[in-house]
Motif scaffolding. Structure first.
Motif, mmCIF file in Angstrom:
data_model
loop_
_atom_site.group_PDB
_atom_site.id
_atom_site.type_symbol
_atom_site.label_atom_id
_atom_site.label_comp_id
_atom_site.label_asym_id
_atom_site.label_seq_id
_atom_site.Cartn_x
_atom_site.Cartn_y
_atom_site.Cartn_z
ATOM 1 N N LEU A 188 0.852 -1.183 0.000
ATOM 2 C CA LEU A 188 0.000 0.000 0.000
ATOM 3 C C LEU A 188 0.890 1.234 0.000
ATOM 4 O O LEU A 188 1.866 1.314 0.727
ATOM 5 C CB LEU A 188 -0.877 0.030 1.249
ATOM 6 N N ALA A 221 -3.370 3.096 -1.742
ATOM 7 C CA ALA A 221 -3.675 2.171 -2.828
ATOM 8 C C ALA A 221 -2.454 1.299 -3.092
ATOM 9 O O ALA A 221 -1.327 1.669 -2.745
ATOM 10 C CB ALA A 221 -4.052 2.931 -4.086
ATOM 11 N N ARG A 222 -2.686 0.128 -3.688
ATOM 12 C CA ARG A 222 -1.552 -0.719 -4.016
ATOM 13 C C ARG A 222 -0.765 -0.124 -5.171
ATOM 14 O O ARG A 222 -1.337 0.362 -6.146
ATOM 15 C CB ARG A 222 -2.024 -2.120 -4.405
ATOM 16 N N GLY A 256 -9.937 -1.374 -7.162
ATOM 17 C CA GLY A 256 -9.284 -0.240 -6.538
ATOM 18 C C GLY A 256 -8.390 0.476 -7.511
ATOM 19 O O GLY A 256 -8.525 0.342 -8.716
ATOM 20 N N GLY A 257 -7.489 1.234 -6.974
ATOM 21 C CA GLY A 257 -6.512 1.882 -7.832
ATOM 22 C C GLY A 257 -6.854 3.307 -8.189
ATOM 23 O O GLY A 257 -7.940 3.802 -7.935
ATOM 24 N N PHE A 258 -5.865 3.939 -8.765
ATOM 25 C CA PHE A 258 -5.944 5.354 -9.128
ATOM 26 C C PHE A 258 -5.419 5.477 -10.546
ATOM 27 O O PHE A 258 -4.717 4.599 -11.033
ATOM 28 C CB PHE A 258 -5.086 6.183 -8.167
#
Ligand code: ARG
Ligand code: ZN
Length: 477
Positions: A147, A151-152, A298-300
């Motif tokens: 993380l 986020a990962r 998830g993620g960005f």
């Protein structure tokens, strides 16, 4: 490569001196005529003391990765071409977690040590100042994806491959580097994957070669200098859409076949967004363009050079062109003009957010001035006003005020200096620091030079002082 006129001159003198004294051809490792000193374990970043390293300047990375999605195992060989900026007895690279199996410097076996993210390389003999040298690191293992800022980041396995991206933490999880935007370099990224899968990276796809054992190597070149965190690799099942813009920019988009129509339609607007941004900022800084949408949770979104990565969730509620505007604006702000220090992050995020504001006004939504007024309605006692965009603190690198108060600062600057001067500041900024790095102080002095106004108080209040600027709304709506 660290591009600054002063630096270039120093290097040139150093190269000449090294050649005269040591008479060693460039490319060979020179015995320095002394024991030299270790390169430092950090480049000197205000937030990440161990990010990057000292004593050399990378010119080019050749990152060769074999990745097996079945086991998530990565086998890597990275060749780094660098120029010594001191006599080096040893030097560091940044690499986390993967097992190093061999290192050569100038073709000679080197020894090494590991401690945290620091990989210390000791060449057989010291490297002379100014000499260009080549380091080959072989390594393997299952790369990590911890993380980072909620986020990962790193190498995130997907159901059909892997997604390797992140900011600021990513490079050290998959290739050894001088991991800081201050040392940009050109890249060749070769990804070897099982036949049937696709492997996407930055820049131009130069070829796909079967390499035996049912594998194919995808070769990508990015010939404009790139910050280490902007290098990416995405492996999986993808549909590739290729085209060429009217002015010759090669477009390559990659969509997981399960990606919905809204994501595709948003990213396909890239060329139109590019024309809009070019109208405000000047010519697109690179030769290739695209977007990647994979399926993962998830993620960005991230502005990976030439080819940002978008999470499918960003398009769940329909098209999201402002996000494409944001990531493509970063190609100018962040990728062409990169951070000299992570504490200046607003130079990336404030400008990318401001580009969204310009797009908003242009498409009949709120104008930048309307958006400034709207955000100014946040009451003074809210925590929003405690984060200072320039130097927000390492934990608040991507906090909302970095983006929004950064953009507010730019709109307030625009009304303070006027439209003509504002866009002249922006275009000069981009032209002067293209393919290089820059600081907030440089932005302030440029603003003062172009406008002829003394702006230190203005910038101090907007960027560096905790609390709500007063007045907040500058100019009329
Ligand atoms: N530059 C990215 C953007 O455009 C920032 C993403 C950072 N987030 C993170 N979890 N690392 O929004
Ligand atoms: Zn951003």
């Amino acid at each position: 490569m660290i591009r600054s006129p002063v630096r270039a001159r120093v290097l040139r003198i150093a190269v000449v001196a090294a050649l005269l004294v040591a008479a060693v051809p460039i490319g060979a490792v020179a015995t320095a005529g002394g024991i030299g000193a270790p390169g430092s374990d950090g480049i000197g970043d205000g937030y990440f003391p161990l990010a990057g390293n000292g004593g050399y300047d990378v010119v080019h990375y050749h990152v060769e990765i074999r990745y097996a999605p079945a086991t998530d195992e990565l086998v890597g060989r990275t060749t780094i071409t660098a120029t010594a900026t001191q006599v080096l007895s040893r030097f560091n690279l940044d690499l986390i977690g993967l097992r190093v199996t061999s290192i050569t410097v100038g073709g000679e076996p080197a020894t090494w040590g590991r401690q945290g993210q620091e990989l210390t390389v000791r060449p057989a003999s010291p490297i002379a100042d100014g000499i260009e040298f080549e380091v080959v690191v072989r390594y393997r293992g299952i790369p990590r994806s911890p993380l980072s800022y909620g986020a990962r980041a790193g190498a995130i396995p997907t159901d059909d491959g892997v997604l390797i991206y992140g900011e600021p933490d990513v490079a050290a999880y998959w290739y050894p580097s001088n991991d800081h935007p201050r040392d940009k370099a050109t890249f060749e990224i070769d990804l070897t994957v099982p036949r049937g899968l696709k492997a996407i990276s930055n820049g131009r796809l130069m070829g796909r070669e079967p390499t035996g054992n049912g594998r194919v190597t995808w070769s990508w070149h990015e010939n404009d200098p790139m910050a280490t965190y902007l290098a990416m690799a995405v492996i999986g099942r993808f549909q590739l859409d290729r085209s060429v813009t009217s002015d010759g920019i090669r477009v390559l988009d990659a969509f997981d076949p399960r990606v919905g129509r809204d994501a595709r339609r948003s990213i396909e607007k890239g060329e139109r967004v590019l024309r809009f941004l070019e109208g405000r900022f000047g010519p697109y800084p690179f030769d290739d363009l695209g977007g990647v949408v994979d399926i993962w949770s998830g993620g960005f979104a991230l502005e990976n050079q030439t080819r940002p990565i978008y999470p499918p969730g960003a398009f769940r509620r329909g098209q999201n062109v402002p996000l494409v505007v944001h990531e493509l604006a970063h190609q100018w702000f962040g990728n062409s003009v990169s951070l000299a220090d992570w504490s200046h992050i607003w130079l990336n995020e404030g400008f990318a957010t401001y580009a969204e504001w310009l797009w908003s006004g242009k498409t009949g939504h709120r104008t930048p001035q309307g958006l400034l007024s709207a955000w100014c309605e946040i009451p003074a006692e809210r925590p929003f006003w405690t984060v200072t965009p320039d130097d927000p603190g390492v934990g608040s690198l991507f906090a909302t005020p970095v983006y929004v108060r950064g953009a507010m600062t730019l709109q307030a600057l625009r009304t303070t200096v006027g439209n003509a001067d504002f866009f002249e500041i922006v275009e000069t900024w981009l032209a002067e620091h293209a393919d290089s790095t820059a600081t907030t102080d440089q932005f302030i002095s440029l603003s003062e030079t172009v406008s002829g106004q003394e702006l230190s108080g203005f910038f101090d209040e907007w960027l560096s002082t905790s609390g709500k600027p007063s007045p907040c709304v500058i100019g009329t709506t």
